[in-house]
Write a protein that holds these residues in place. Sequence first.
Motif, PDB file in Angstrom:
ATOM      1  N   GLU A 164      -7.171 -13.945  -6.076  1.00 20.48           N
ATOM      2  CA  GLU A 164      -6.081 -13.337  -6.844  1.00 20.48           C
ATOM      3  C   GLU A 164      -6.394 -11.903  -7.236  1.00 20.48           C
ATOM      4  O   GLU A 164      -5.505 -11.151  -7.600  1.00 20.48           O
ATOM      5  N   THR A 165      -7.655 -11.506  -7.147  1.00 20.57           N
ATOM      6  CA  THR A 165      -8.033 -10.142  -7.524  1.00 20.57           C
ATOM      7  C   THR A 165      -8.427  -9.281  -6.331  1.00 20.57           C
ATOM      8  O   THR A 165      -8.678  -8.096  -6.486  1.00 20.57           O
ATOM      9  N   GLU A 166      -8.471  -9.862  -5.121  1.00 19.21           N
ATOM     10  CA  GLU A 166      -8.858  -9.109  -3.928  1.00 19.21           C
ATOM     11  C   GLU A 166      -7.917  -9.414  -2.766  1.00 19.21           C
ATOM     12  O   GLU A 166      -7.546 -10.561  -2.542  1.00 19.21           O
ATOM     13  N   ALA A 167      -7.592  -8.343  -2.022  1.00 20.83           N
ATOM     14  CA  ALA A 167      -6.770  -8.486  -0.827  1.00 20.83           C
ATOM     15  C   ALA A 167      -7.409  -7.663   0.280  1.00 20.83           C
ATOM     16  O   ALA A 167      -7.727  -6.493   0.087  1.00 20.83           O
ATOM     17  N   GLN A 168      -7.598  -8.282   1.438  1.00 20.14           N
ATOM     18  CA  GLN A 168      -8.234  -7.590   2.549  1.00 20.14           C
ATOM     19  C   GLN A 168      -7.176  -6.881   3.391  1.00 20.14           C
ATOM     20  O   GLN A 168      -6.178  -7.477   3.791  1.00 20.14           O
ATOM     21  N   VAL A 169      -7.405  -5.578   3.628  1.00 17.33           N
ATOM     22  CA  VAL A 169      -6.473  -4.763   4.410  1.00 17.33           C
ATOM     23  C   VAL A 169      -7.275  -3.911   5.390  1.00 17.33           C
ATOM     24  O   VAL A 169      -8.487  -3.768   5.253  1.00 17.33           O
ATOM     25  N   THR A 170      -6.587  -3.321   6.357  1.00 18.41           N
ATOM     26  CA  THR A 170      -7.257  -2.425   7.292  1.00 18.41           C
ATOM     27  C   THR A 170      -7.452  -1.063   6.630  1.00 18.41           C
ATOM     28  O   THR A 170      -6.778  -0.739   5.638  1.00 18.41           O
ATOM     29  N   LYS A 171      -8.338  -0.255   7.194  1.00 15.85           N
ATOM     30  CA  LYS A 171      -8.571   1.084   6.647  1.00 15.85           C
ATOM     31  C   LYS A 171      -7.304   1.926   6.734  1.00 15.85           C
ATOM     32  O   LYS A 171      -6.988   2.687   5.830  1.00 15.85           O
ATOM     33  N   ALA A 172      -6.586   1.801   7.844  1.00 12.84           N
ATOM     34  CA  ALA A 172      -5.349   2.569   8.033  1.00 12.84           C
ATOM     35  C   ALA A 172      -4.317   2.174   6.982  1.00 12.84           C
ATOM     36  O   ALA A 172      -3.635   3.037   6.414  1.00 12.84           O
ATOM     37  N   PHE A 173      -4.212   0.880   6.709  1.00 10.04           N
ATOM     38  CA  PHE A 173      -3.263   0.412   5.699  1.00 10.04           C
ATOM     39  C   PHE A 173      -3.650   0.961   4.329  1.00 10.04           C
ATOM     40  O   PHE A 173      -2.793   1.469   3.596  1.00 10.04           O
ATOM     41  N   ALA A 174      -4.930   0.865   3.983  1.00 12.37           N
ATOM     42  CA  ALA A 174      -5.397   1.357   2.680  1.00 12.37           C
ATOM     43  C   ALA A 174      -5.134   2.853   2.532  1.00 12.37           C
ATOM     44  O   ALA A 174      -4.740   3.324   1.462  1.00 12.37           O
ATOM     45  N   LYS A 175      -5.335   3.601   3.592  1.00  9.26           N
ATOM     46  CA  LYS A 175      -5.117   5.049   3.572  1.00  9.26           C
ATOM     47  C   LYS A 175      -3.643   5.373   3.335  1.00  9.26           C
ATOM     48  O   LYS A 175      -3.307   6.254   2.540  1.00  9.26           O
TER      49      LYS A 175
END
Length: 144
Positions: free
Chosen positions: A11-22
């Motif tokens: 509930e406190t962490e979500a995994q995303v790609t570097k491109a998405f995070a950027k």
Amino acid sequence: MAKMVIKMISETEAQVTKAFAKNAVIFGTEEYKIWREYRKDFPDAKMVTKTIKKNPEKKTYRNLTYKNMELFISVQPKKEDENGNVIDYKKEFERQKLMAKVQSNPYKAVLAWFLATFENYSTYKTFFKELEEKEKAAKEEFVA
């Protein structure tokens, strides 16, 4: 465009790609809107980017160009074949390059010959590191 996926870890962490995070921090982008919707359901969520594990044992031939192969061959000691004839690796190298032109990947064919011929190829890393240091030192002397 790559698939935009948010993988919930907790509930406190979500995994995303570097491109998405950027792109998620840029107002108005599609990723920003998706992240804002996700945060409505999980207000304390933080983005975590996926890291790729790299194999430290992987052999790389990044600096092993035709020019560097030729340099390496030029400093090799002369060897004789079973008939007592001196082996001319420079001529053989040029012959291999010529023969490899009909291959779909000529460099790969020449590299295979080079690695088979010079089994101590790992010393090329040391050789080119020393060569690079000499060139650096020469440039520094020229500037000074």
